[in-house]
Design a protein around this motif. Structure first.
Motif, mmCIF file in Angstrom:
data_model
loop_
_atom_site.group_PDB
_atom_site.id
_atom_site.type_symbol
_atom_site.label_atom_id
_atom_site.label_comp_id
_atom_site.label_asym_id
_atom_site.label_seq_id
_atom_site.Cartn_x
_atom_site.Cartn_y
_atom_site.Cartn_z
ATOM 1 N N LEU A 172 0.875 -1.129 -0.117
ATOM 2 C CA LEU A 172 0.005 -0.097 -0.143
ATOM 3 C C LEU A 172 0.880 1.231 -0.139
ATOM 4 O O LEU A 172 1.738 1.374 0.957
ATOM 5 C CB LEU A 172 -0.804 -0.219 1.187
ATOM 6 N N VAL A 173 0.607 2.043 -1.016
ATOM 7 C CA VAL A 173 1.641 3.122 -1.272
ATOM 8 C C VAL A 173 0.598 4.606 -0.902
ATOM 9 O O VAL A 173 -0.426 4.470 -1.779
ATOM 10 C CB VAL A 173 2.226 3.335 -2.777
ATOM 11 N N GLU A 174 1.100 5.462 -0.018
ATOM 12 C CA GLU A 174 0.294 6.741 0.290
ATOM 13 C C GLU A 174 1.269 7.787 -0.119
ATOM 14 O O GLU A 174 2.236 7.906 0.352
ATOM 15 C CB GLU A 174 -0.029 6.541 1.565
ATOM 16 N N ARG A 201 -3.666 6.988 -2.516
ATOM 17 C CA ARG A 201 -3.490 5.849 -1.890
ATOM 18 C C ARG A 201 -3.833 4.838 -3.029
ATOM 19 O O ARG A 201 -4.989 4.695 -3.441
ATOM 20 C CB ARG A 201 -4.486 5.401 -0.827
ATOM 21 N N VAL A 202 -2.597 4.028 -3.218
ATOM 22 C CA VAL A 202 -2.629 2.824 -4.351
ATOM 23 C C VAL A 202 -1.951 1.751 -3.796
ATOM 24 O O VAL A 202 -1.167 1.778 -2.830
ATOM 25 C CB VAL A 202 -1.715 3.454 -5.329
ATOM 26 N N VAL A 203 -2.575 0.602 -4.459
ATOM 27 C CA VAL A 203 -2.032 -0.657 -4.037
ATOM 28 C C VAL A 203 -1.017 -1.284 -5.381
ATOM 29 O O VAL A 203 -1.797 -1.117 -6.492
ATOM 30 C CB VAL A 203 -3.113 -1.646 -3.626
ATOM 31 N N VAL A 204 0.037 -1.605 -5.140
ATOM 32 C CA VAL A 204 0.930 -2.045 -6.147
ATOM 33 C C VAL A 204 0.367 -3.629 -6.652
ATOM 34 O O VAL A 204 0.155 -4.440 -5.879
ATOM 35 C CB VAL A 204 2.303 -2.333 -5.829
ATOM 36 N N LYS A 205 -0.096 -3.479 -8.097
ATOM 37 C CA LYS A 205 -0.517 -4.713 -8.687
ATOM 38 C C LYS A 205 0.484 -5.431 -9.493
ATOM 39 O O LYS A 205 0.716 -6.482 -9.474
ATOM 40 C CB LYS A 205 -1.570 -4.404 -9.579
ATOM 41 N N LEU A 210 -3.864 -0.308 -8.172
ATOM 42 C CA LEU A 210 -5.177 -0.163 -7.815
ATOM 43 C C LEU A 210 -5.419 1.050 -6.875
ATOM 44 O O LEU A 210 -4.769 1.227 -6.023
ATOM 45 C CB LEU A 210 -5.589 -1.278 -6.894
ATOM 46 N N ASP A 211 -6.268 2.065 -7.485
ATOM 47 C CA ASP A 211 -6.531 3.401 -6.856
ATOM 48 C C ASP A 211 -7.222 3.464 -5.895
ATOM 49 O O ASP A 211 -8.662 2.962 -6.291
ATOM 50 C CB ASP A 211 -6.565 4.485 -7.923
ATOM 51 N N GLU A 212 -6.843 3.344 -4.523
ATOM 52 C CA GLU A 212 -7.893 3.388 -3.474
ATOM 53 C C GLU A 212 -8.134 4.877 -2.663
ATOM 54 O O GLU A 212 -8.523 4.886 -1.638
ATOM 55 C CB GLU A 212 -7.488 2.212 -2.242
ATOM 56 N N THR A 213 -7.973 5.872 -3.517
ATOM 57 C CA THR A 213 -7.826 7.251 -3.002
ATOM 58 C C THR A 213 -9.368 7.490 -2.632
ATOM 59 O O THR A 213 -10.065 7.396 -3.527
ATOM 60 C CB THR A 213 -7.313 8.286 -4.071
ATOM 61 N N PRO A 214 -9.736 7.872 -1.372
ATOM 62 C CA PRO A 214 -10.839 8.458 -1.153
ATOM 63 C C PRO A 214 -11.167 9.670 -1.881
ATOM 64 O O PRO A 214 -10.297 10.444 -2.074
ATOM 65 C CB PRO A 214 -10.805 8.723 0.456
#
Length: 120
Positions: free
Chosen positions: A52-54, A63-67, A84-88
């Motif tokens: 998880l990279v912030e 906030r992204v998760v390395v795929k 995967l972009d998990e930015t709120p």
């Protein structure tokens, strides 16, 4: 673990087009604006799939998760599939609207200062 399974965080950020220049990614890491799994990192920190990279730059937060770890620089379309972009969703902050009555003439010096304060 071989070299294909890990990348430096500054290089990965550049390769997946989250930063335009690698030096920008390095400066963000050195300034403490990049975190991997909640920990501030140096530019040489390895990044792996599933991390998880912030990223926090000014008032923007990502906030992204390395795929996937790209073997080389990718096109923007391909790069967007590697995380995967998990930015709120952030609320949009609008600028204040400055309205004056039509036909009221030129603003006074005091009014001009107030208008400049609002424009920021």
């Amino acid at each position: 673990m071989d070299a294909s399974e890990r990348h430096r965080i500054d290089l990965w950020l550049k390769m997946v087009c989250l930063f335009k220049h690698r030096t920008d990614a390095i400066e963000a890491c050195k300034g403490g604006h990049v975190k991997i799994n909640g920990q501030r990192v140096k530019p040489s920190q390895p990044v792996r799939e599933g991390d998880l990279v912030e990223i926090t730059i000014d008032t923007r937060y990502r906030r992204v998760v390395v795929k996937e770890l790209p073997p080389r620089q990718a096109s923007k379309e391909l790069a967007r599939t590697m995380y995967l972009d998990e930015t709120p969703v952030q609320p949009k902050v609008g600028r204040p609207v400055i309205e004056r009555e039509r036909g009221s003439g030129r603003p006074t010096k005091r009014e001009r200062r107030e208008i400049d304060k609002l424009r920021g």
